[in-house]
Design an enzyme around this catalytic site. Sequence first.
Site, short mmCIF file in Angstrom:
data_model
loop_
_atom_site.label_atom_id
_atom_site.label_comp_id
_atom_site.label_asym_id
_atom_site.label_seq_id
_atom_site.Cartn_x
_atom_site.Cartn_y
_atom_site.Cartn_z
N GLU A 52 -35.21 98.79 -19.53
CA GLU A 52 -36.35 98.19 -19.28
C GLU A 52 -35.99 97.07 -18.41
O GLU A 52 -34.87 96.70 -18.32
CB GLU A 52 -36.48 97.55 -20.78
CG GLU A 52 -37.89 96.53 -20.66
CD GLU A 52 -38.48 96.33 -21.80
OE1 GLU A 52 -39.65 96.05 -21.85
OE2 GLU A 52 -38.13 96.38 -22.82
N CYS A 76 -41.51 96.73 -23.75
CA CYS A 76 -42.87 96.23 -23.71
C CYS A 76 -43.30 96.30 -22.43
O CYS A 76 -44.74 96.14 -22.12
CB CYS A 76 -42.61 94.66 -24.25
SG CYS A 76 -42.30 94.63 -25.92
N ASN A 102 -45.11 102.31 -27.63
CA ASN A 102 -43.81 101.52 -27.58
C ASN A 102 -44.00 100.44 -28.70
O ASN A 102 -44.65 99.55 -28.72
CB ASN A 102 -43.66 100.62 -26.56
CG ASN A 102 -42.45 99.81 -26.66
OD1 ASN A 102 -41.36 100.13 -26.94
ND2 ASN A 102 -42.72 98.55 -26.67
N GLU A 103 -43.32 100.58 -30.06
CA GLU A 103 -43.21 99.61 -31.06
C GLU A 103 -44.86 99.04 -31.38
O GLU A 103 -44.76 97.83 -31.43
CB GLU A 103 -42.29 98.84 -30.98
CG GLU A 103 -42.14 97.81 -29.90
CD GLU A 103 -41.14 96.80 -30.14
OE1 GLU A 103 -41.37 95.75 -29.77
OE2 GLU A 103 -39.83 97.16 -30.32
#
Length: 866
Positions: free
Chosen positions: A262, A464, A592-593
């Site tokens: 990321e 994120c 994503n989460e």
Amino acid sequence: MKKHFVNKALSAALLGWGLCASVSVGAAVPDSVYLMAYNVHVGNGLNFAWSANRQVWKGIGPGHAFVKSDFGTWGAEKKMYNPNLMQMPDGTWRCVFQVNDYANQFAVAYSEDLVKWRPQDYPYMEGVNSCIAPVLSYDAATATYKVLFKTKDGGVYETMSKDFYHFSKPRKVDASLYPSVTEQALVDGHPVNGQIFKVSYAGVERMVQAVESAVYWAALNGELARDNEVRFQGLKPLEATIKIDAGRTKKISDKLIGIFFEDISYAADGGLYAELVQNRDFEYSQADVKGGNKAWKADFAWTLEGNGGTWEIRKSEPIHENNPNYAVVDVKQPGQVALLNGGFDGIPVREGEKYDLSVFAKQLEGKGGKIRVSLVQDGRVMAQTILKAPKSDWKKMTAVLKADADADHASIKVEPLGTGKVALDMISLFPQQTFKGRKNGLRADLAQALADLKPKFMRFPGGCVAHGDGLHNIYNWKETIGPLEARKPQRNLWGYHQTKGLGYYEYFQFCEDIGCEPLPVLAAGVSCQNSSDCGHGQQGGIPMDKMPAYVQDVLDLIEWANGDAKTTKWGKVRAEQGHPAPFNLKYIGIGNEDLISKTFEERYLMIVKAVKEKYPDIVVCGTSGPWSEGSDYETGWRLAKDHKIDMIDEHYYQTPGWFIYHQDYYDQYDRNGSKVYLGEYAAHAPGRPNNIETALCEALHICGMERNGDVVAMSSYAPLLAKDGHVNWNPDMIYFNNKEVKPTVGYYVQKLCGNYCGDEYIESTLSVNEGRKGVRDRLAVSTVRDTKTGKVYIKMVNLLNHPVKGKLDLSSLKDRFGEAQSLDARLHVLTGNWDDRNARPKESDIKVKPEFDYELPAYSFSLIEI
């Protein structure tokens, strides 16, 4: 995972916490009691107290929040104001609460038992400026929910819903309709305001048991190695028997250990991406940093040297609409003015190495002339070249600079040698020695450190970053391919600028170069629920009428990766960029989460359905939120079961104690359901170090994942990279600066497990001569076989402050020993003090026999390759 609960005997010990003890069988208990719902303070959440007589109130776990607000950015913004609770005719509960004093949204939450709560939603109230102190009511005759709320300008509004999700446009009503719903009581001696309900005593006891369990597990999860000298004082010499049973094996994933990249902490620009010029595109903006750095503008990192002219940023007639800014230097005195850029904390230059230079330029006014470009430090010129005079249209000019000296903090100097106004853009400098020599490539030493892990897959570009800081910031893969000047830069959610120079083509190419599977992750039609730029922080959803276009973007990615270069639109695009052969994409992540809200669910399932219908062989990896338990986790897994989603991406960052006492975490998972991808995990000790303690906790967990490798298909530590001086998050696997790559202790655990892995698990047992709590829990063993080579790898972890004399029984490994009485093997040992951040594994030769002794050092990870 099955929920762990403390036994009843613990209840008595918890009376001092204000909990009601679980009663013994036969004791007289009331049928019903009173329950008060309130919140201690806005940052805490929904609290409860109970009373038998409405006079004496006891808090159920003082300060324990049964549900907290998920609205707002990380940390302090997640607040709950004025919670209002209602029990429905069917016994379930609904709650509404105010999220702040300025958003035109309130929160809605649902629970069946007040212990487990489903993910929250935050309906928008069109035409109002705030939603203060919402109050809920229900009309059973029409099965309709009604919410009354105030606004900061003094109005009172009403909104209606049939499903507690879709609410009507609010209409203003008379203020006299707003009810008074709270009462005051003394809870544990403190005055609070809340609502009072009459409920069954059994329901309250369930709540108490939930708090008991939370207290119990908090104590275990909080255990740290620094207390082991006291915890295990007087421990007798430890002996362990480890028996390998080659007669009991099972196939496990051969993709278990991978990496997750990321762009956080300058992992891409200024890091893995080898570009040496900062703000090469003149596109830095205050929006990148949300105003946090007033100097962060289009001219950031550039300075004007000399008095022979001026410079400015312009936007008219740019190279490309996605790259609107460029610099204009107005030269009055030739050779007396230049633009300088010091790169990312300086440009590192090495003697004898070559650097590829490229500049877009055009002459706007005046006679013009050639452009001199140099690499300089402290007045010393280490490399220099002369570019041709630019024409009246944009043209890319290139050259090679060869350094004649070393420098750690060089600058690039761009010096127009004519007069008049010259436009400059995309001023770029790359070392020729990138990883695999790729143009627009990766920093060789950092990329090699990743390659050395031998990852079986790479997840990218987030995290994120993928679902972004608001809907407009969702990562768009189509904006990251093609010519660099046509790529669209954007704000990085972590607070800086993304050039997109490291884009999807480069990610896929890197995966191919190191022999791992690409796993791109795309937003599930929603932005990050922690966004600061969407609904004041709430998870925003792409409007449903625009979702078909977004779904098509997801399908286009698969075609771009795998489509025929001659017959498919996006396959042709890939080929034009330089890769005619398909990338052979097998996996794709959706989400994503995320907060598993209704907003998320309807978009997520829409995407998953479309992918599986068009590309049934693609493995779709969904999500179960950011935690290892709770409402998002449970709802995410329910969706996976109901819709037969191939794989679920779990994320959790936990304390060392959690990893110690959850070695069985995956033991109870459904063997026939969705597979698990543990996409983000790490052990977080106080101060967030990456040391022997945290690394060994992660080794414990890997042993558990190998044992459950028939369920756990993939895993990746997170985050991967962080640049010194720009760290957004600790701990990370690899730290670096412009000169050094600094792998951590945790890196070497991942490297050992990734380099010495198998596709078959061999059952084993480990018994120890000590029954004291926590001793066996700090030991682990895992044995795997690579069926292609026949090699066997035995991993052993000792997280105790005492060595353990191990007696290993390998007699069942007859295919390895044959008639031999012993075999030459290789031993890898990583050990040190629990707080050691610099430990490195050591290798040695070892003789192994069908039965032999091996002492596990204190605080160690041992790996024997046979």
